[in-house]
Design a protein around this motif. Structure first.
Motif, PDB file in Angstrom:
ATOM      1  N   UNK A  45      45.945  27.853  49.285  1.00 28.95           N
ATOM      2  CA  UNK A  45      44.684  28.500  48.922  1.00 28.95           C
ATOM      3  C   UNK A  45      44.949  29.747  48.080  1.00 28.95           C
ATOM      4  N   UNK A  46      45.927  30.530  48.471  1.00 27.76           N
ATOM      5  CA  UNK A  46      46.270  31.738  47.709  1.00 27.76           C
ATOM      6  C   UNK A  46      46.783  31.371  46.329  1.00 27.76           C
ATOM      7  N   UNK A  47      47.576  30.312  46.224  1.00 28.90           N
ATOM      8  CA  UNK A  47      48.086  29.878  44.927  1.00 28.90           C
ATOM      9  C   UNK A  47      46.952  29.410  44.021  1.00 28.90           C
ATOM     10  N   UNK A  48      45.957  28.728  44.587  1.00 30.16           N
ATOM     11  CA  UNK A  48      44.804  28.277  43.800  1.00 30.16           C
ATOM     12  C   UNK A  48      43.993  29.470  43.306  1.00 30.16           C
ATOM     13  N   UNK A  49      43.751  30.444  44.179  1.00 32.59           N
ATOM     14  CA  UNK A  49      43.002  31.646  43.787  1.00 32.59           C
ATOM     15  C   UNK A  49      43.760  32.408  42.707  1.00 32.59           C
TER      16      UNK A  49
END
Length: 107
Positions: A45-49
């Motif tokens: 999720x952090x990588x996508x954001x």
């Protein structure tokens, strides 16, 4: 006899500040990464954001460069700053092309 005149001394002072800032940023980056790994901050999720944020920042930088380019043309005309800005614009877009080709080949 003075070896460095005032202009060169000022330039060296500014460059040392720039290099110092880069060094501090690199140190903070590695400290943040080590803390983040321990606290499991870096999930999918952090990588996508982060990916979406970088894409939006890229678009904003493109607009900012175009506005700055227009301002340089209006106030300075065709001078060194125009060619410097043109080089930055070309490098900006070539890096987009290179990273697009690289990441498309990964899929």
């Amino acid at each position: 006899m003075r070896i460095l005149n005032e202009t060169v001394a000022n330039a060296l002072t500014v460059l040392s500040g720039l290099l110092g800032g880069i060094l501090v940023a690199v140190i903070v980056y590695f400290i943040n990464r080590s803390i983040g790994k321990k606290k499991r901050w870096f999930d999918e999720r952090q990588q996508h954001v982060a990916s979406r944020a970088k894409a939006a920042a890229w678009n904003a930088t493109s607009v900012i460069l175009l506005v700055a380019w227009a301002i340089i043309i209006i106030y300075d005309g065709i001078s060194f700053s125009f060619f410097l800005m043109t080089g930055i614009w070309v490098a900006h877009n070539l890096s987009l092309i290179a990273t697009s080709v690289y990441f498309n080949s990964q899929n």
